[in-house]
Design a protein around this motif. Structure first.
Motif, PDB file in Angstrom:
ATOM      1  N   SER A   1     -14.611  14.867 -22.691  1.00 55.66           N
ATOM      2  CA  SER A   1     -15.384  16.111 -22.616  1.00 55.66           C
ATOM      3  C   SER A   1     -15.591  16.478 -21.154  1.00 55.66           C
ATOM      4  O   SER A   1     -15.741  15.616 -20.291  1.00 55.66           O
ATOM      5  CB  SER A   1     -16.742  15.931 -23.307  1.00 55.66           C
TER       6      SER A   1
ATOM      7  N   GLN B   1     -16.554  20.153 -18.274  1.00 57.01           N
ATOM      8  CA  GLN B   1     -17.103  21.505 -18.165  1.00 57.01           C
ATOM      9  C   GLN B   1     -16.091  22.565 -18.578  1.00 57.01           C
ATOM     10  O   GLN B   1     -16.441  23.710 -18.837  1.00 57.01           O
ATOM     11  CB  GLN B   1     -17.562  21.765 -16.731  1.00 57.01           C
TER      12      GLN B   1
ATOM     13  N   ASP C   1     -14.062  22.157 -24.818  1.00 55.24           N
ATOM     14  CA  ASP C   1     -14.748  21.647 -26.001  1.00 55.24           C
ATOM     15  C   ASP C   1     -13.770  20.705 -26.699  1.00 55.24           C
ATOM     16  O   ASP C   1     -12.643  21.109 -27.028  1.00 55.24           O
ATOM     17  CB  ASP C   1     -15.138  22.784 -26.945  1.00 55.24           C
TER      18      ASP C   1
ATOM     19  N   THR D   1     -13.072  18.120 -29.859  1.00 51.88           N
ATOM     20  CA  THR D   1     -13.466  17.677 -31.196  1.00 51.88           C
ATOM     21  C   THR D   1     -12.612  16.467 -31.591  1.00 51.88           C
ATOM     22  O   THR D   1     -11.432  16.635 -31.931  1.00 51.88           O
ATOM     23  CB  THR D   1     -13.274  18.794 -32.237  1.00 51.88           C
TER      24      THR D   1
ATOM     25  N   SER E   1      -7.655  14.447 -30.452  1.00 47.95           N
ATOM     26  CA  SER E   1      -8.715  15.460 -30.503  1.00 47.95           C
ATOM     27  C   SER E   1      -8.142  16.869 -30.538  1.00 47.95           C
ATOM     28  O   SER E   1      -7.025  17.111 -30.080  1.00 47.95           O
ATOM     29  CB  SER E   1      -9.637  15.326 -29.284  1.00 47.95           C
TER      30      SER E   1
ATOM     31  N   CYS F   1     -10.177  23.013 -27.025  1.00 49.38           N
ATOM     32  CA  CYS F   1     -10.108  24.437 -26.670  1.00 49.38           C
ATOM     33  C   CYS F   1     -10.997  24.671 -25.450  1.00 49.38           C
ATOM     34  O   CYS F   1     -11.724  23.778 -25.016  1.00 49.38           O
ATOM     35  CB  CYS F   1     -10.526  25.331 -27.835  1.00 49.38           C
ATOM     36  N   ARG F   2     -10.911  25.875 -24.894  1.00 50.16           N
ATOM     37  CA  ARG F   2     -11.726  26.179 -23.723  1.00 50.16           C
ATOM     38  C   ARG F   2     -13.201  26.272 -24.111  1.00 50.16           C
ATOM     39  O   ARG F   2     -13.542  26.812 -25.159  1.00 50.16           O
ATOM     40  CB  ARG F   2     -11.259  27.488 -23.073  1.00 50.16           C
ATOM     41  N   LYS F   3     -14.062  25.751 -23.260  1.00 49.83           N
ATOM     42  CA  LYS F   3     -15.489  25.679 -23.555  1.00 49.83           C
ATOM     43  C   LYS F   3     -16.097  27.076 -23.695  1.00 49.83           C
ATOM     44  O   LYS F   3     -15.859  27.957 -22.869  1.00 49.83           O
ATOM     45  CB  LYS F   3     -16.228  24.887 -22.484  1.00 49.83           C
ATOM     46  N   GLY F   4     -16.862  27.250 -24.749  1.00 49.87           N
ATOM     47  CA  GLY F   4     -17.627  28.472 -24.932  1.00 49.87           C
ATOM     48  C   GLY F   4     -16.831  29.681 -25.357  1.00 49.87           C
ATOM     49  O   GLY F   4     -17.383  30.783 -25.430  1.00 49.87           O
TER      50      GLY F   4
END
Length: 325
Positions: free
Chosen positions: A150, A152, A155, A157, A284, A287-290
């Motif tokens: 993980s 900054q 994301d 999973t 995992s 994808c890009r965070k947020g």
């Protein structure tokens, strides 16, 4: 400045090399250099220091921040429009390793395509490091990666954890250990295999450039163990075909492929867990965070997760041991 221009800029900022960036973008070096000069003229700043080496200026660093913001906003807008539109059309760029694509994607596609017949997909097949670079620069929308932490930027999973397993046939043990092979087999069935007790057997190993081989070499060096290596290959299908002739170190991925097709080898290999401490492989979805993804991408994620659950259940049922968590 169009959206594509920001994507080009981010690839150069990632690579810090015009030639490598141009090759990755499948455009000429001259075209990319001219594009960067046009960006600098448009915004009235110097984005890169060219000599002695390519380096971002203060303005270039600011451009990285705002270019990512622009692309994130565009992706959010496209996601919103796609969810609003009925019978929407769209395109997604996804990445995974070539091996995992060969094993999993046909199952994923057979379930996904009837639900979204107007969605087209481009597959990028390369290693996790390259996929994460492409994800950062908006060249792909998401990927299946291995051992991704993980951060900054992403994301992450977790889907499954894979335990490396050992293929070791009865025929091989009988040939090399005629007096003890029965007791050895019982012990392996009960406890798993200690690789350090197999110095008399021939080994099939991954080549030195493979990250898992590095973990194995560290284990061997710590215990002054020198395996009798007769084959080095990244081709684990080949290891399965030749399973009776040597000790192979396998990912459960290939047991799943055997179960699906029976095309790799004539009979299922004898496989056992490895008792020695070797790092697990965590697969995992990344994808890009947020970033908001449209429903058709979220549906793809759901099907990928379901396929990984199926993978775990199948492999753990066809063996006496659990190789996937």
């Amino acid at each position: 400045m169009n959206i594509q221009g920001f994507k080009y800029f981010l690839v150069v900022a990632e690579e810090m090399n015009i030639t490598k960036a141009a090759n990755k973008l499948y455009i000429s070096q001259q075209y990319l250099s001219a594009h960067l000069h046009r960006m600098e003229e448009r915004y009235g700043v110097e984005l890169f220091q060219r000599k002695p080496v390519l380096k971002l200026t203060l303005a270039g660093k600011a451009m990285v921040f705002y270019a990512k913001q622009v692309l994130t906003a565009e992706n959010a807008m496209k996601a919103e429009f796609a969810d609003i539109a009925s019978n929407c059309r769209g395109h997604m760029n996804m990445g995974m390793s070539r091996q995992r694509n060969q094993v999993f994607f046909s199952n994923i596609w057979e379930r996904y395509q009837p639900q979204h017949p107007n969605i087209s997909v481009s597959l990028e097949e390369t290693n996790t490091e390259s996929l994460l670079q492409q994800l950062r620069t908006n060249q792909i929308d998401f990927c299946m990666g291995v051992n991704v932490l993980s951060s900054q930027d992403f994301d992450v999973t977790p889907l499954v954890k894979e335990q490396l397993c050992c293929s070791l046939s009865t025929e091989l043990l009988r040939s090399f250990r005629p007096k003890t092979w029965r007791s050895d087999m019982k012990k392996f069935l009960k406890e798993g295999v200690d690789l350090l007790t197999l110095q008399d057997l021939p080994f099939y190993l991954l080549p030195h450039r493979n990250s898992l081989r590095g973990s194995l070499d560290q284990l061997f060096a710590t215990h002054n163990f020198y395996p009798h290596v007769i084959l080095e290959t990244n081709n684990q299908n080949l290891m399965l075909k030749l399973a009776d002739g040597g000790v192979g170190l396998l990912s459960p991925l290939y047991l799943y492929q055997y179960w699906q097709t029976n095309a790799i080898c004539s009979k299922p290999p004898d496989v056992y867990p490895i008792k020695n401490k070797i790092s697990l492989t965590t697969v995992s979805y990344v994808c890009r965070k947020g970033e908001k993804l449209p429903k058709y991408m979220e549906d793809m994620k759901k099907i990928i997760i379901e396929e990984m659950i199926h993978y775990k259940n199948v492999v753990n049922k066809i063996n006496f041991f659990s190789f996937i968590e």
